[in-house]
Scaffold this motif. Structure first.
Motif, PDB file in Angstrom:
ATOM      1  N   GLY A 705     -22.507  21.842  25.643  1.00  0.00           N
ATOM      2  CA  GLY A 705     -21.408  21.525  24.749  1.00  0.00           C
ATOM      3  C   GLY A 705     -21.003  22.707  23.883  1.00  0.00           C
ATOM      4  O   GLY A 705     -19.806  22.932  23.642  1.00  0.00           O
ATOM      5  N   GLU A 706     -21.991  23.486  23.423  1.00  0.00           N
ATOM      6  CA  GLU A 706     -21.667  24.652  22.599  1.00  0.00           C
ATOM      7  C   GLU A 706     -20.970  25.724  23.432  1.00  0.00           C
ATOM      8  O   GLU A 706     -20.086  26.424  22.953  1.00  0.00           O
ATOM      9  CB  GLU A 706     -22.934  25.209  21.963  1.00  0.00           C
ATOM     10  CG  GLU A 706     -23.567  24.258  20.936  1.00  0.00           C
ATOM     11  CD  GLU A 706     -22.546  23.680  19.975  1.00  0.00           C
ATOM     12  OE1 GLU A 706     -21.926  24.487  19.237  1.00  0.00           O
ATOM     13  OE2 GLU A 706     -22.332  22.455  19.980  1.00  0.00           O
ATOM     14  N   GLY A 707     -21.356  25.828  24.707  1.00  0.00           N
ATOM     15  CA  GLY A 707     -20.675  26.769  25.584  1.00  0.00           C
ATOM     16  C   GLY A 707     -19.219  26.374  25.807  1.00  0.00           C
ATOM     17  O   GLY A 707     -18.316  27.226  25.801  1.00  0.00           O
ATOM     18  N   LEU A 708     -18.981  25.082  25.993  1.00  0.00           N
ATOM     19  CA  LEU A 708     -17.604  24.612  26.146  1.00  0.00           C
ATOM     20  C   LEU A 708     -16.793  24.825  24.869  1.00  0.00           C
ATOM     21  O   LEU A 708     -15.600  25.146  24.924  1.00  0.00           O
ATOM     22  CB  LEU A 708     -17.594  23.119  26.514  1.00  0.00           C
ATOM     23  CG  LEU A 708     -18.086  22.749  27.924  1.00  0.00           C
ATOM     24  CD1 LEU A 708     -18.124  21.234  28.104  1.00  0.00           C
ATOM     25  CD2 LEU A 708     -17.185  23.376  28.996  1.00  0.00           C
ATOM     26  N   GLN A 709     -17.478  24.696  23.721  1.00  0.00           N
ATOM     27  CA  GLN A 709     -16.771  24.892  22.466  1.00  0.00           C
ATOM     28  C   GLN A 709     -16.282  26.334  22.321  1.00  0.00           C
ATOM     29  O   GLN A 709     -15.198  26.582  21.801  1.00  0.00           O
ATOM     30  CB  GLN A 709     -17.675  24.523  21.286  1.00  0.00           C
ATOM     31  CG  GLN A 709     -17.006  24.626  19.916  1.00  0.00           C
ATOM     32  CD  GLN A 709     -15.807  23.708  19.770  1.00  0.00           C
ATOM     33  OE1 GLN A 709     -15.808  22.594  20.293  1.00  0.00           O
ATOM     34  NE2 GLN A 709     -14.756  24.190  19.096  1.00  0.00           N
ATOM     35  N   GLU A 710     -17.083  27.278  22.817  1.00  0.00           N
ATOM     36  CA  GLU A 710     -16.633  28.674  22.787  1.00  0.00           C
ATOM     37  C   GLU A 710     -15.360  28.864  23.605  1.00  0.00           C
ATOM     38  O   GLU A 710     -14.432  29.569  23.201  1.00  0.00           O
ATOM     39  CB  GLU A 710     -17.733  29.586  23.350  1.00  0.00           C
ATOM     40  CG  GLU A 710     -18.919  29.804  22.426  1.00  0.00           C
ATOM     41  CD  GLU A 710     -19.848  30.862  22.985  1.00  0.00           C
ATOM     42  OE1 GLU A 710     -19.378  32.006  23.195  1.00  0.00           O
ATOM     43  OE2 GLU A 710     -21.021  30.540  23.238  1.00  0.00           O
ATOM     44  N   LEU A 711     -15.321  28.219  24.763  1.00  0.00           N
ATOM     45  CA  LEU A 711     -14.125  28.310  25.604  1.00  0.00           C
ATOM     46  C   LEU A 711     -12.920  27.679  24.913  1.00  0.00           C
ATOM     47  O   LEU A 711     -11.807  28.219  24.950  1.00  0.00           O
ATOM     48  CB  LEU A 711     -14.376  27.635  26.948  1.00  0.00           C
ATOM     49  CG  LEU A 711     -15.528  28.202  27.807  1.00  0.00           C
ATOM     50  CD1 LEU A 711     -15.668  27.390  29.091  1.00  0.00           C
ATOM     51  CD2 LEU A 711     -15.287  29.670  28.130  1.00  0.00           C
ATOM     52  N   VAL A 712     -13.138  26.523  24.290  1.00  0.00           N
ATOM     53  CA  VAL A 712     -12.060  25.823  23.594  1.00  0.00           C
ATOM     54  C   VAL A 712     -11.519  26.666  22.443  1.00  0.00           C
ATOM     55  O   VAL A 712     -10.306  26.781  22.237  1.00  0.00           O
ATOM     56  CB  VAL A 712     -12.560  24.449  23.096  1.00  0.00           C
ATOM     57  CG1 VAL A 712     -11.596  23.852  22.080  1.00  0.00           C
ATOM     58  CG2 VAL A 712     -12.750  23.492  24.269  1.00  0.00           C
ATOM     59  N   ASP A 713     -12.451  27.282  21.692  1.00  0.00           N
ATOM     60  CA  ASP A 713     -12.018  28.141  20.579  1.00  0.00           C
ATOM     61  C   ASP A 713     -11.195  29.316  21.080  1.00  0.00           C
ATOM     62  O   ASP A 713     -10.238  29.757  20.429  1.00  0.00           O
ATOM     63  CB  ASP A 713     -13.241  28.655  19.809  1.00  0.00           C
ATOM     64  CG  ASP A 713     -13.931  27.549  19.009  1.00  0.00           C
ATOM     65  OD1 ASP A 713     -13.253  26.531  18.710  1.00  0.00           O
ATOM     66  OD2 ASP A 713     -15.134  27.689  18.703  1.00  0.00           O
ATOM     67  N   ALA A 714     -11.547  29.826  22.252  1.00  0.00           N
ATOM     68  CA  ALA A 714     -10.835  30.980  22.795  1.00  0.00           C
ATOM     69  C   ALA A 714      -9.460  30.599  23.337  1.00  0.00           C
ATOM     70  O   ALA A 714      -8.489  31.361  23.206  1.00  0.00           O
ATOM     71  CB  ALA A 714     -11.665  31.620  23.910  1.00  0.00           C
ATOM     72  N   ALA A 715      -9.351  29.425  23.927  1.00  0.00           N
ATOM     73  CA  ALA A 715      -8.106  29.049  24.613  1.00  0.00           C
ATOM     74  C   ALA A 715      -7.111  28.316  23.728  1.00  0.00           C
ATOM     75  O   ALA A 715      -5.915  28.304  24.024  1.00  0.00           O
ATOM     76  CB  ALA A 715      -8.434  28.180  25.834  1.00  0.00           C
ATOM     77  N   GLY A 716      -7.553  27.689  22.668  1.00  0.00           N
ATOM     78  CA  GLY A 716      -6.649  26.879  21.860  1.00  0.00           C
ATOM     79  C   GLY A 716      -6.561  25.462  22.408  1.00  0.00           C
ATOM     80  O   GLY A 716      -7.589  24.843  22.699  1.00  0.00           O
ATOM     81  N   THR A 717      -5.368  24.945  22.564  1.00  0.00           N
ATOM     82  CA  THR A 717      -5.210  23.572  23.073  1.00  0.00           C
ATOM     83  C   THR A 717      -5.694  23.515  24.523  1.00  0.00           C
ATOM     84  O   THR A 717      -5.162  24.202  25.397  1.00  0.00           O
ATOM     85  CB  THR A 717      -3.752  23.134  22.970  1.00  0.00           C
ATOM     86  OG1 THR A 717      -3.354  23.132  21.598  1.00  0.00           O
ATOM     87  CG2 THR A 717      -3.559  21.738  23.534  1.00  0.00           C
ATOM     88  N   THR A 718      -6.707  22.672  24.749  1.00  0.00           N
ATOM     89  CA  THR A 718      -7.421  22.691  26.031  1.00  0.00           C
ATOM     90  C   THR A 718      -7.685  21.278  26.525  1.00  0.00           C
ATOM     91  O   THR A 718      -8.017  20.379  25.736  1.00  0.00           O
ATOM     92  CB  THR A 718      -8.767  23.412  25.883  1.00  0.00           C
ATOM     93  OG1 THR A 718      -8.544  24.710  25.328  1.00  0.00           O
ATOM     94  CG2 THR A 718      -9.467  23.548  27.226  1.00  0.00           C
ATOM     95  N   LEU A 719      -7.551  21.096  27.841  1.00  0.00           N
ATOM     96  CA  LEU A 719      -7.961  19.862  28.494  1.00  0.00           C
ATOM     97  C   LEU A 719      -9.142  20.178  29.388  1.00  0.00           C
ATOM     98  O   LEU A 719      -9.031  20.954  30.347  1.00  0.00           O
ATOM     99  CB  LEU A 719      -6.811  19.276  29.326  1.00  0.00           C
ATOM    100  CG  LEU A 719      -7.111  17.958  30.063  1.00  0.00           C
ATOM    101  CD1 LEU A 719      -7.419  16.839  29.074  1.00  0.00           C
ATOM    102  CD2 LEU A 719      -5.946  17.565  30.980  1.00  0.00           C
ATOM    103  N   LEU A 720     -10.307  19.605  29.063  1.00  0.00           N
ATOM    104  CA  LEU A 720     -11.520  19.784  29.866  1.00  0.00           C
ATOM    105  C   LEU A 720     -11.585  18.670  30.892  1.00  0.00           C
ATOM    106  O   LEU A 720     -11.403  17.495  30.561  1.00  0.00           O
ATOM    107  CB  LEU A 720     -12.753  19.758  28.962  1.00  0.00           C
ATOM    108  CG  LEU A 720     -12.791  20.841  27.866  1.00  0.00           C
ATOM    109  CD1 LEU A 720     -13.956  20.577  26.909  1.00  0.00           C
ATOM    110  CD2 LEU A 720     -12.920  22.221  28.491  1.00  0.00           C
ATOM    111  N   VAL A 721     -11.852  19.039  32.143  1.00  0.00           N
ATOM    112  CA  VAL A 721     -11.734  18.097  33.254  1.00  0.00           C
ATOM    113  C   VAL A 721     -13.011  18.081  34.074  1.00  0.00           C
ATOM    114  O   VAL A 721     -13.543  19.139  34.454  1.00  0.00           O
ATOM    115  CB  VAL A 721     -10.546  18.488  34.172  1.00  0.00           C
ATOM    116  CG1 VAL A 721     -10.473  17.561  35.380  1.00  0.00           C
ATOM    117  CG2 VAL A 721      -9.241  18.475  33.395  1.00  0.00           C
ATOM    118  N   HIS A 722     -13.478  16.860  34.370  1.00  0.00           N
ATOM    119  CA  HIS A 722     -14.540  16.682  35.358  1.00  0.00           C
ATOM    120  C   HIS A 722     -14.052  15.654  36.369  1.00  0.00           C
ATOM    121  O   HIS A 722     -13.700  14.529  36.012  1.00  0.00           O
ATOM    122  CB  HIS A 722     -15.839  16.199  34.720  1.00  0.00           C
ATOM    123  CG  HIS A 722     -16.914  15.944  35.742  1.00  0.00           C
ATOM    124  ND1 HIS A 722     -17.650  16.953  36.308  1.00  0.00           N
ATOM    125  CD2 HIS A 722     -17.345  14.791  36.334  1.00  0.00           C
ATOM    126  CE1 HIS A 722     -18.507  16.449  37.184  1.00  0.00           C
ATOM    127  NE2 HIS A 722     -18.330  15.129  37.218  1.00  0.00           N
TER     128      HIS A 722
END
Length: 734
Positions: A705-722
């Protein structure tokens, strides 16, 4: 705007079956057509054609009577007659669309019968010297006064009229014995006349059943009196019409019958009784219509379909006096506008349309099979189906342009009432129709498959919004994705125990607020609220239980959490949902950026399979929405070697073209750079970035989850998909 279901019953029922249904029906059916037009019908169509016309008209009337009886014995019938039955079955809009023309047809019938009376009385020298329109208008005013005084007085008069009518019929059938001729079976149509024109002129004869049912609010037991009185009156009068046709055909030639509207007097044993019968029957028919029409208008007005002042009783305890005055005005206007043969086809079209709708209501009620539809007089569905087919078929055969015009007028009134958002406090059969159709479709889907393949896959979204106004971004995204024609449900999870007395009430309130939110915004979505022990187990339980058969939620969407603990919780929920083959979407919206200009969507694609296909499908659906009109989808890929850039780009472009997704392809060389940095550099200004997620290990959920948060912080508005169902949420279609 709401309407009450009270109909209008200003006083307790006053009339039984004989006085309130049978006698008014018989007096109206055995009216002007019997005395002045049945001989003409026989002369034009021949005895064979005349019998077909009489039997066809009575068959339509009987089928409608059976349908009407079925509906009437399954509800508490109140004032308004057929309008009441239709509006309480198909809703106010359809009821009003039929009720207004029905009232007009009844009001026009008053003029029709009085025009016939004046025509018949023209053989009297004194009457012949009067202006027929002035005389007819005077008779209308007299009847308006009678109806204004009250139905009790009017219905007392009918017994004397019935006696005169019986005497006239006895005189008719008593005459001509020993003077018979061979009947002409074939037709002798004059110029411009055809079978269906003759049918149109005759059909008003059988519309008298409207009178009895229009007095429904004044009957002691409508559910008993309407079926019995209606069906018996149809059968009795049908026998009389058939006998009259035979008697005409065996006593006068077609030319005599066509040219002499007073042919009945020539056959009669006592001709003066025929004149009295004509006067009695036409005036009684007019009286029946002047009683029926105002009650229809009053019921329509009470439901606010037309202005409420039209239902005013003007000081009377029982009589709709304002509607009586309006009916008189309509009748006088018609008298000054046309003659008998012009008015008859107009009435025919109006009544056939109403009859057709009564049959349609009965057929729908029978076919839908709502448990609430429990008629004591039950008929097979084929009866109303044939009745409706006969009505609308006859309309087209009589006059196709007029039929189209009648349908256009009906739909015009319907759409006008829809715009006024009329609402009744009663339930109607429309919800039963949709329930039956939904059941049929779900069973076909269950038996035939189709929901679990890539061709028919679409995102059926369970969106955990809580109250939607608190998570407008989730609502917006679900709206964009709904262009995939999937099903969207907004859900609020209420943690607690069902046994807590406040929780069920809280659940009902929450669900109704979501419904209101959806309705106010004109959205196509469903409202859900559930009581659960905790969020994680509740989200999983609700997601897997939501739906029926193959039509289930295949995609779950939630907001991305802003805390480490919340992110770990969401990813544990993802693990369980992935095991259930549910796709999972987490949305993070940058507070400053929002969705930007809705101009660019970045998809970081790792190739086909896994999450890649679902990510592209979602981007494509979002791009279809008008909010993203003209947006660019960018498919971004990374490679480790420079020589791989060109072939990867070409292969990606080829695949996108094959699956018909319009996107711009960009391929980057990683060069040992951290993905977070590349993401920040390429997508920070993008309006929406779509990234894939893996199913994390149970022990590593927080760290992932913390790794995904880094990506979200870098990209801005983000949709995470599984993607929980890669074989179904696929770009490839077999």
């Amino acid at each position: 705007m709401a309407a009450s279901d009270s109909g209008f019953t200003p006083a307790a029922g006053r009339f039984g079956t004989f006085a309130g249904v049978f006698t008014p029906n018989v007096l109206t059916i055995l009216g002007i057509i019997l005395f002045l037009r049945t001989g003409w019908v026989v002369g034009q169509a021949g005895l064979g054609g005349a019998l077909i016309i009489i039997l066809l008209a009575n068959a339509i009337s009987l089928l409608t009577g059976l349908s009407l009886s079925s509906i009437a014995t399954s509800m508490n019938v109140k004032a308004g007659g057929n309008y009441f039955l239709i509006s309480r079955s198909l809703g106010l809009e359809i009821g009003g669309a039929i009720g207004i023309p029905l009232y007009l047809s009844q009001a026009i019938s008053v003029a029709f019968y009085i025009i016939g009376f004046v025509e018949a009385m023209s053989v009297i020298p004194f009457m012949a010297g009067l202006d027929p329109q002035i005389l007819a208008s005077g008779v209308v005013l007299m009847f308006v006064v009678i109806a204004y005084v009250g139905a009790d007085f009017a219905l007392k008069i009918q017994y004397g009229i019935l006696a005169v009518l019986i005497a006239a019929l006895v005189s008719f059938f008593a005459g001509g014995w020993g003077e018979t001729i061979a009947p002409t079976m074939s037709d002798s149509y004059t110029e411009g006349v055809s079978f269906w024109i003759v049918f149109a002129v005759f059909f008003p004869a059988v519309t008298g059943i409207e009178v009895g049912i229009s007095l429904s609010g004044d009957l002691k037991d409508p559910s008993k009196s309407i079926p019995l009185g209606t069906i018996v009156s149809i059968l009795v009068t049908a026998v009389i019409y058939v006998a009259a046709a035979v008697w005409f055909a065996t006593h006068l030639s077609p030319q005599e019958l066509i040219g002499n509207t007073a042919a009945m007097s020539e056959i009669s044993a006592v001709p003066i009784l025929i004149l009295a019968g004509v006067a009695a029957s036409t005036l009684s028919s007019a009286l029946g219509s002047v009683l029926a029409a105002p009650r229809t208008l009053q019921a329509v007005s009470k439901d606010r379909v037309v202005p409420r002042w039209m239902a005013s009783q003007m000081g009377s305890a029982t009589e709709p006096r304002a509607a009586v005055l309006l009916t008189g005005a309509v009748a006088v206007a018609v008298i000054w506008a046309g003659d008998l043969d012009v008015v008859a086809p107009i009435i025919t079209m109006f009544f056939l349309n109403t009859y057709g709708m009564v049959n349609l209501v009965a057929a729908i009620e029978k076919a839908v099979g709502n448990p609430s539809f429990r008629p004591t007089f039950s008929v097979p569905v084929i009866v109303p189906a044939l009745g409706g087919l006969g009505c609308y078929g006859a309309m087209f055969l009589i006059n196709a342009p007029a039929t189209v015009a009648a349908i256009v007028v009906t739909y015009g009134i319907y759409f006008a009432l829809r715009r006024r958002a009329l609402a009744g406090t009663w339930g109607d059969v429309r919800s039963g129709v949709w329930t039956s159709l939904a059941r049929f479709a779900l069973l076909k889907l269950e038996r035939g498959g189709g929901a679990g393949d890539s061709r028919n896959w679409r995102p059926n979204l369970m969106v955990f919004t809580g109250q939607p106004h608190n998570r407008e971004s989730l609502v917006a995204l679900s709206t964009w994705l709904s262009l995939g024609r999937g099903i969207v449900s907004f859900s609020q999870l209420i943690t607690g125990n069902v046994e807590d007395p406040n929780k069920p009430r809280l659940r009902e309130t929450a669900q109704e607020r979501i419904r209101t939110y959806i309705r106010d915004r004109g959205m196509n979505a469903f409202a859900e609220a559930q009581i659960v022990p905790d969020f994680a187990s509740g989200a999983v339980a609700v997601s897997q239980a939501h739906g029926i058969g193959r039509l289930e939620a295949n995609t779950v969407m939630m907001g991305w959490s802003g805390t480490p603990g919340g992110r770990g919780l969401l990813l544990r929920v993802l693990r369980d949902l992935a095991d259930l083959h549910k796709s999972v979407l987490f949305l993070h919206v940058d507070e400053e950026q929002g969705f930007g200009e809705h101009s660019t969507i970045d998809v970081w694609w790792g190739g086909r399979g896994g999450n890649g296909d679902l990510m592209l499908i979602l981007a494509h659906l979002i791009d279809l929405h008008r909010d993203w009109n003209g947006a660019t989808i960018r498919v971004l890929r990374m490679v480790g070697r420079e020589e791989a850039i060109a072939p990867v780009r070409e292969e990606t472009e080829r695949r996108l073209e094959a699956v018909r997704v319009d996107a711009e392809v960009r391929v980057f060389l990683r060069n040992d750079r951290d993905f977070v940095d590349i993401l920040r550099e390429e997508s920070r200004e993008t309006d929406l970035t779509i990234l894939g997620m893996q199913r994390p290990d149970a022990s590593g959920a927080e760290a992932y989850g913390e790794g995904l948060q880094e990506l979200v912080d870098a990209a801005g508005t983000t949709l995470l998909v599984h993607n929980g169902e890669p074989q179904e949420a696929s770009l490839e279609v077999e």
